[in-house]
Design an enzyme around this catalytic site. Structure first.
Site, short mmCIF file in Angstrom:
data_model
loop_
_atom_site.label_atom_id
_atom_site.label_comp_id
_atom_site.label_asym_id
_atom_site.label_seq_id
_atom_site.Cartn_x
_atom_site.Cartn_y
_atom_site.Cartn_z
N HIS A 22 11.50 25.06 -11.19
CA HIS A 22 12.86 25.62 -11.02
C HIS A 22 13.91 24.78 -11.77
O HIS A 22 15.08 24.78 -11.39
CB HIS A 22 13.26 25.72 -9.55
CG HIS A 22 12.23 26.36 -8.67
ND1 HIS A 22 12.25 27.70 -8.36
CD2 HIS A 22 11.13 25.85 -8.07
CE1 HIS A 22 11.21 27.98 -7.56
NE2 HIS A 22 10.51 26.87 -7.39
N SER A 70 29.82 18.38 -35.34
CA SER A 70 30.86 19.38 -35.09
C SER A 70 32.02 19.10 -36.02
O SER A 70 32.34 17.94 -36.30
CB SER A 70 31.32 19.28 -33.64
OG SER A 70 32.61 19.82 -33.50
N LYS A 101 29.93 14.73 -31.44
CA LYS A 101 28.83 15.67 -31.18
C LYS A 101 27.64 15.48 -32.11
O LYS A 101 27.77 15.15 -33.28
CB LYS A 101 29.34 17.12 -31.34
CG LYS A 101 30.31 17.52 -30.28
CD LYS A 101 29.63 18.01 -29.02
CE LYS A 101 28.95 19.30 -29.29
NZ LYS A 101 29.29 20.38 -28.44
N GLU A 131 17.86 25.10 -31.38
CA GLU A 131 18.48 26.34 -30.89
C GLU A 131 17.99 27.54 -31.69
O GLU A 131 17.75 28.62 -31.15
CB GLU A 131 20.01 26.23 -30.98
CG GLU A 131 20.59 25.19 -30.04
CD GLU A 131 22.05 24.89 -30.40
OE1 GLU A 131 22.90 25.74 -30.12
OE2 GLU A 131 22.31 23.82 -30.99
#
Ligand code: ARG
Length: 469
Positions: free
Chosen positions: A168, A289, A295, A302
Site C-alpha cells: 500500500h 528547472s 530542482k 517519468e
C-alpha cells in the site's frame, strides 16, 4: 490530364496492376492508399524475400537462371541505393513492394516482371512483416538480457543494503535493495521467455501462399522457408495471408514488459524525491528547472512511466483493426505497420533508457536503512520470535507485540531500545535473546525461506540468473 492512348488505357494507370484500369486514381485515393511513407522500413526484408523467391523459381525451372541472376543483381543494387539514401521512393507506386519491383524494371528490363510469378503482395507483405517482427523479437531479447545483467550487477552490490519493503506504499517489512531489484529481474525474465515463445510460433513462412489459395506453379515452399531462416512453411494459404496475430503477440508482450518498466520507473521517481532520498541519478539522467534552481527532475523515468500508453494504444488499435475482418487479406491490414513500428521504437527506447538509469543509479544506503528501521518495521520479527522461543500461538504473539509497540511509541523509541524490564512487564518469559531479531539487519538476515529477502538468498538468486543469461 489523362491522355488516353488508342487502346483506351490511361498512360498514368498503375504500371503494376493498371491493365484493366481506364484512368489513374484520384489524388485522395492515392493519399489514403499509399503506404510507402512507412513501409519503406520493410525494404531489407522485402528484398531478402525476393532473393529467396527468385532463387527457388530458378531451381524449380519456373524462371531461367539468366533471369534469376539479373534479378539478384538488380535487387542487390536496389538495397544499396536504399541503404545509401539515394533511392527515389514513388507514392504512385503505393508501397515498398511495388517501389522495389518498379526500380528493378528500370534496372533490368522485362525480366523484372518474372519475379512476381507464383507470388502476390499478400504473401509477400506477410513474409516481410514476419521477418521484421522476428528481428524485433531478437533485438528485444538482447536488450532485456542486457537490462537483466545491469540489474544483477546492482543487486549483487546491494544484497545487504536494507530498505523498507512496502505494501500500500506504506512501510511494511525491511527488505534488501538487492532483493527489490531482483523482483524486476524475475519480471523481465518472464518477458524474455514470452518473447522466445512467441518467436517460435511466428517462425513459419507464408511465402508461396500467393494471393490466398496457393499457386499452380511447382514451387518449393520448404526451400524458401529454409532460405529465410524459418522453421518451415505455414500450412494453410488462407491463414497465411490473413492473420497478424504474430504482431499482436509482439505488441502484447511489449505492453506487458513496458508496464513492468513503468513500475520500476515510478519507483525511481518516488525514491528520487527529497522526502524519500533513497537513490540519486547523475546529471546524465535528470533535468533542471528553468525557474527553480534547486530542482533535479527524473524526466527520463517519468517518460518511461508514460510510454506504455503508446504501446498499449498500438495493441488496442491493431486488435480493433483485425477484429471482425473476414478471411482473407483486406487492405485494413496495412494499418498494422505504423502501430508496429512505433511500438517497437518506443519499447526499444524505453528498454535502453531503463538500462542506462539502472547502471547510473546510486542508492543512498543511510537513508534507506533509517527508513527501514522506522515505524516499528521489525514488529513481525518480534511476534515470530515469541512464537518460536516461547511457543506462543501467533495470535497471542501478535497481541503481546502490539502492547510492546505501544510501550515504544509512548517512550518515543524503537522496539530494540525497550529495556528487558519493560518487555518483561508485558511478557515475563521474554529473555535478552529477543534483541537478536530486532535490528533491521537481523530481521532481513532471518528471512531465509526460499525466495525470501535474506542476503544469502539474494546472492543465490543472482547466481541462478547469472547462469541463465
Ligand atoms: N501495402 C500492402 C499492405 O501493407 C501490401 C499488400 C497489398 N495487397 C493487395 N492485395 N492490395 O497490406
Amino acid at each position: 490530364m489523362s491522355g488516353k492512348p488508342a487502346n483506351g488505357q490511361d498512360k498514368n494507370a498503375n504500371a503494376m496492376w493498371g491493365g484493366r484500369f481506364a484512368s489513374s486514381p484520384s489524388a485522395l485515393m492515392e493519399a489514403i492508399n499509399v503506404s510507402i511513407g512507412f513501409d519503406r522500413r520493410l525494404a531489407a526484408q522485402d528484398i531478402r524475400g525476393s532473393v529467396a523467391h527468385a532463387d527457388m523459381l530458378a531451381k524449380q525451372g519456373i524462371i531461367s537462371e539468366e533471369d534469376r541472376d539479373a534479378i539478384h543483381d538488380g535487387l542487390k543494387r536496389i538495397l544499396e541505393e536504399i541503404e545509401g539514401g539515394h533511392f527515389t521512393f514513388s507514392t504512385a507506386l503505393e508501397d515498398i513492394h511495388m517501389n522495389v519491383e518498379g526500380r528493378l524494371r528500370d534496372l533490368i528490363g522485362p525480366a523484372a516482371g518474372r519475379l512476381h510469378t507464383a507470388r502476390s503482395r499478400n504473401d509477400q507483405v506477410a513474409t516481410d512483416v514476419r521477418l521484421w517482427v522476428r528481428e524485433a523479437h531478437d533485438r528485444a531479447d538482447a536488450q532485456i538480457t542486457n537490462l537483466m545483467d545491469t540489474l544483477l550487477t546492482q543487486a549483487a552490490a546491494h544484497a545487504e543494503t536494507v530498505m523498507p519493503g512496502f505494501t500500500h506504499l506504506q512501510s511494511a517489512q525491511p527488505v534488501t535493495f538487492g532483493h527489490h531489484l531482483m523482483a524486476y529481474v524475475e519480471m523481465l525474465g518472464r518477458d524474455r521467455s514470452r518473447i522466445r515463445d512467441s518467436r517460435k510460433r511466428l517462425n513459419e513462412c507464408p511465402l508461396g501462399a500467393a494471393a490466398l489459395a496457393g499457386t499452380s506453379f511447382p514451387i518449393d515452399r520448404h526451400a524458401t522457408a529454409e532460405a529465410l531462416g524459418f522453421d518451415g512453411p505455414t500450412r494453410n494459404s488462407l491463414d497465411s495471408v490473413s492473420d497478424r496475430d504474430f504482431i499482436l503477440e509482439y505488441l502484447s508482450i511489449a505492453s506487458i514488459s513496458a508496464m513492468h518498466l513503468s513500475r520500476l520507473a515510478e519507483e525511481i521517481v518516488i525514491w528520487m524525491t527529497p522526502q524519500f532520498g533513497f537513490v540519486r541519478l547523475s546529471d546524465q539522467w535528470t533535468t533542471g528547472s528553468s525557474i527553480m534552481p534547486q530542482k533535479k527532475n527524473p524526466d527520463a523515468a517519468e517518460l518511461v512511466r508514460a510510454k506504455p500508453g503508446r504501446i498499449i494504444g498500438s495493441l488496442v488499435a491493431l486488435l480493433t483493426v483485425m477484429k471482425g475482418l473476414p478471411l482473407t487479406y483486406s487492405k485494413d491490414m496495412q494499418e498494422d505497420k505504423e502501430r508496429l513500428f512505433d511500438a517497437a521504437d518506443t519499447y526499444e527506447l524505453v528498454l535502453a533508457a531503463v538500462s542506462g538509469m539502472i547502471a547510473d543509479l546510486k542508492p543512498v544506503s543511510e537513508r534507506m536503512a533509517a527508513a527501514a528501521g522506522a515505524g516499528f518495521a521489525t514488529a513481525t520479527d518480534l511476534a515470530d520470535w515469541l512464537v518460536r522461543a516461547l511457543e506462543m500461538p501467533f495470535r497471542d504473539a501478535h497481541h503481546v507485540t502490539g502492547r510492546l509497540v505501544a510501550e515504544a511509541e509512548q517512550r518515543g523509541c524503537g522496539l530494540e531500545d525497550l529495556s528487558l524490564d519493560v518487555m518483561q512487564a508485558v511478557e515475563p518469559r521474554i529473555t535478552d535473546a529477543v534483541y537478536g531479531v530486532l535490528g533491521v539487519e537481523n530481521s532481513v538476515r532471518s528471512r531465509m525461506s526460499f525466495g525470501g529477502t535474506a542476503p544469502d538468498n539474494v546472492r543465490a538468486q543472482i547466481a541462478w540468473w547469472r547462469a541463465r543469461l
